[in-house]
Design a protein around this motif. Structure first.
Motif, PDB file in Angstrom:
ATOM      1  N   GLN A 231       0.853  -1.178   0.057  1.00  0.00           N
ATOM      2  CA  GLN A 231      -0.185  -0.059  -0.084  1.00  0.00           C
ATOM      3  C   GLN A 231       1.057   1.398  -0.001  1.00  0.00           C
ATOM      4  O   GLN A 231       0.477   2.075  -0.696  1.00  0.00           O
ATOM      5  CB  GLN A 231      -0.925   0.030   1.303  1.00  0.00           C
ATOM      6  CG  GLN A 231      -1.815   1.195   1.329  1.00  0.00           C
ATOM      7  CD  GLN A 231      -2.588   1.289   2.452  1.00  0.00           C
ATOM      8  OE1 GLN A 231      -2.376   1.297   3.630  1.00  0.00           O
ATOM      9  NE2 GLN A 231      -3.925   1.202   2.341  1.00  0.00           N
ATOM     10  N   HIS A 235       0.791   4.151  -3.070  1.00  0.00           N
ATOM     11  CA  HIS A 235       0.678   5.718  -2.772  1.00  0.00           C
ATOM     12  C   HIS A 235       1.942   6.613  -2.945  1.00  0.00           C
ATOM     13  O   HIS A 235       1.570   7.480  -3.614  1.00  0.00           O
ATOM     14  CB  HIS A 235       0.310   5.693  -1.248  1.00  0.00           C
ATOM     15  CG  HIS A 235      -0.964   5.143  -0.956  1.00  0.00           C
ATOM     16  ND1 HIS A 235      -1.449   4.866   0.560  1.00  0.00           N
ATOM     17  CD2 HIS A 235      -2.030   4.784  -1.596  1.00  0.00           C
ATOM     18  CE1 HIS A 235      -2.557   4.577   0.542  1.00  0.00           C
ATOM     19  NE2 HIS A 235      -3.118   4.318  -0.824  1.00  0.00           N
ATOM     20  N   GLU A 240      -3.641   4.219  -6.451  1.00  0.00           N
ATOM     21  CA  GLU A 240      -4.569   3.697  -5.397  1.00  0.00           C
ATOM     22  C   GLU A 240      -4.593   2.258  -5.583  1.00  0.00           C
ATOM     23  O   GLU A 240      -4.492   1.494  -6.477  1.00  0.00           O
ATOM     24  CB  GLU A 240      -5.926   4.364  -5.631  1.00  0.00           C
ATOM     25  CG  GLU A 240      -6.650   3.802  -7.041  1.00  0.00           C
ATOM     26  CD  GLU A 240      -8.004   4.517  -6.896  1.00  0.00           C
ATOM     27  OE1 GLU A 240      -8.377   5.395  -6.542  1.00  0.00           O
ATOM     28  OE2 GLU A 240      -8.920   3.942  -7.774  1.00  0.00           O
ATOM     29  N   ARG A 242      -7.391  -0.978  -3.784  1.00  0.00           N
ATOM     30  CA  ARG A 242      -8.617  -1.353  -3.182  1.00  0.00           C
ATOM     31  C   ARG A 242      -8.756  -2.815  -2.965  1.00  0.00           C
ATOM     32  O   ARG A 242      -8.556  -3.934  -3.761  1.00  0.00           O
ATOM     33  CB  ARG A 242      -9.694  -1.060  -4.204  1.00  0.00           C
ATOM     34  CG  ARG A 242     -11.047  -0.830  -3.586  1.00  0.00           C
ATOM     35  CD  ARG A 242     -12.366  -0.463  -4.657  1.00  0.00           C
ATOM     36  NE  ARG A 242     -12.468  -1.788  -5.577  1.00  0.00           N
ATOM     37  CZ  ARG A 242     -12.532  -1.475  -6.809  1.00  0.00           C
ATOM     38  NH1 ARG A 242     -12.114  -0.351  -7.398  1.00  0.00           N
ATOM     39  NH2 ARG A 242     -12.975  -2.346  -7.700  1.00  0.00           N
ATOM     40  N   ARG A 256      -4.382   0.711  -9.169  1.00  0.00           N
ATOM     41  CA  ARG A 256      -4.382   1.594 -10.472  1.00  0.00           C
ATOM     42  C   ARG A 256      -3.414   2.568 -10.436  1.00  0.00           C
ATOM     43  O   ARG A 256      -3.061   3.216  -9.398  1.00  0.00           O
ATOM     44  CB  ARG A 256      -5.789   2.494 -10.493  1.00  0.00           C
ATOM     45  CG  ARG A 256      -7.158   1.415 -10.859  1.00  0.00           C
ATOM     46  CD  ARG A 256      -8.405   2.272 -10.814  1.00  0.00           C
ATOM     47  NE  ARG A 256      -9.449   1.505 -11.313  1.00  0.00           N
ATOM     48  CZ  ARG A 256     -10.433   0.897 -10.611  1.00  0.00           C
ATOM     49  NH1 ARG A 256     -10.246   1.160  -9.134  1.00  0.00           N
ATOM     50  NH2 ARG A 256     -11.224   0.449 -11.130  1.00  0.00           N
TER      51      ARG A 256
END
Length: 493
Positions: A231, A235, A240, A242, A256
């Motif tokens: 994660q 970033h 992003e 999910r 993405r």
């Protein structure tokens, strides 16, 4: 803890402002800092262990297949092993970068990568891990993907490996799928596993460092770092991530990222001449010194077929005796020889044999500071590409290679861009290039990359020079890189 001490003093009627109370508070703060540092070290080591598992498994698995003669295609297997080893080498070089992930202090590279080839290599690296659990690892992608995109290949690979390896770990039967879409320079990577799934209450917790969810997932090995690192990397790359999951049915992680296409296809590096098969001139003797028998066998297996006479030693006493007996032309000496010191051995060899004996130090540690360890002629950082070591050997012995194509590798051509440097930036460019040339001699790849970046930042005129240097470094053509650095210095003089 310091706050608790002050509260206790108040309750007991003591003076929180007294020197004794201040000393106790400072001791408590020091203890808190030490415990925090120790916890950070533990997290760091756990992070490293987690990151190396997937490529190490590919190396270990394919090596066993080759050893048992069960590999259907030994050449393909060795390519997977090499790519996995390269990934491990990148991880080792980036250990401090991994430690900086949570602090957001990581810098990203921007390279033009072959997108379809990158995806194929990723699946090949993890396919053996899926097969070991009886799973199918599937890559779904549109027929038309851009041939090149801009990305940091190391970090993108790290993200996808973490997600796919996680899906394999938590899937006991069925399929793990990497689905890739690309529209308007937006790349969507979806990793789908038909595993145990994640409860809605755990969907956010799993992205926190060291968090382990309960239920069946808690029984799987791991330290709870992979998704936190993933994660953070996503970033940092401006993307992003999910999660969609149904307990008992599986999970779907979607990433993405904006991966732009180059305006023009990048220039392919000039094809190198064939593999080295020998050298021109008299027979040369090489003394290899290392306490690792596997390393001795590897380097010996590289040099002997090229016509070198090679003798080996695993300690200082044997090395000094062999050097006196055979009078070698070149010594390749490891820095760490068990309890002994390679630098001290190099100093003894230099005193006994003088400057005619060329001494190259090999080590996984950074070279010594300037002015120390002056009894060696060059330094090569482990792990190294064979071409890097051979370039160093040729430079130290002044020999010319014979290659399979029948021609030595040509030196890089002069760079017209170097002559176009404005006089105001020429001295600065020359200084950076002198440092690059020095770093090439010791094989400090990460420092070379940083120095090329500094050269590129000087002015637009140095951009082309820097790009050609990066291309030479990417192909481990250190001789061409040194030639480019010298050309800039000569034109700036």
């Amino acid at each position: 803890m310091a706050g608790r001490i002050l509260d206790w003093l108040k309750r007991e009627g003591g003076d929180p402002a007294s020197p004794e109370a201040d000393a106790l508070a400072r001791l408590a703060a020091a203890k808190d800092a030490a415990e925090a540092a120790n916890e950070a070290k533990t997290r760091f080591l756990a992070s490293v262990a987690h990151e190396i598992r997937s490529p190490l498994n590919a190396i270990y698995g394919y090596a066993q297949l080759i050893e048992r003669a069960e590999g259907r295609d030994a050449l393909a297997a060795t390519r997977v092993i090499r790519r996995s080893a390269e990934h491990l080498a990148h991880l080792v070089e980036g250990l401090l970068d991994i430690a900086q992930v949570e602090g957001g202090a990581m810098s990203l590279a921007r390279e033009a990568i072959r997108f379809p080839e990158f995806l194929d290599q990723l699946i090949a690296m993890l396919d053996l891990q899926a097969q070991a659990k009886g799973l199918a690892l599937v890559l779904e992608r549109p027929e038309r993907l851009p041939e090149f995109v801009h990305a940091d290949p190391k970090r993108l690979r790290q993200v996808l490996i973490n997600l796919i390896a996680n899906a394999i770990k938590f899937t006991d039967h069925g399929t793990v799928t990497l689905k890739v879409d690309y529209r308007n320079e937006l790349a969507t990577f979806t990793v789908i596993g038909t595993g145990i799934g994640i409860a809605p209450g755990d969907a956010q917790r799993i992205f926190a460092p060291f968090e382990r969810v309960g239920g069946p997932a808690a029984e799987r090995p791991g330290v709870g770092l992979g998704l936190a690192i993933t994660q953070a990397l996503v970033h940092i790359m401006g993307g992003e991530i999910r999660l969609d999951s149904v307990p008992g049915e599986g999970s779907r992680f979607t990433v993405r990222l904006m991966l732009s296409q180059p305006h023009t296809p990048p220039c392919e590096p000039a094809p190198q001449a064939g593999a080295v098969t020998g050298y021109i001139g008299r027979e040369r003797w090489v003394l290899l010194i290392d306490d690792d028998a596997a390393h001795l066998a590897m380097v010996r297996g590289l040099l002997e077929p090229l016509g070198f006479q090679v003798c080996t030693a695993s300690d200082s006493e044997t090395a000094l005796a062999l050097a006196a007996q055979f009078q070698p032309d070149l010594v390749l000496c490891d820095v760490a020889l068990g309890a002994e010191n390679g630098w001290a051995l190099a100093a003894q060899l230099r005193r006994r044999h003088g400057a005619a004996l060329r001494i190259v130090m090999l080590s996984g540690e950074a070279p010594l500071a300037e002015g120390e360890g002056a009894d060696h002629d060059s330094f090569v950082m482990k792990p190294f590409a064979f071409e890097t070591l051979l370039d160093c050997v040729a430079g130290q012995l002044g020999i010319e290679w014979v290659r399979a194509a029948g021609e030595p590798r040509a030196a890089a051509p002069e760079m017209p861009a170097a002559r176009a440097l404005a006089r105001v930036i020429a001295p600065a460019a020359a200084a950076h290039c002198a440092e690059i040339e020095r770093l090439v001699r010791i094989g400090h790849v990460r420092a070379i990359e940083a120095e090329i970046d500094r050269l590129a930042a000087l002015a637009p005129e140095t951009g082309e020079i820097a790009e050609r240097m990066r291309a030479a470094l990417d192909s481990f053509d250190l001789k061409a890189l040194a030639n480019l650095a010298r050309a800039v210095q000569a034109d700036a003089a």
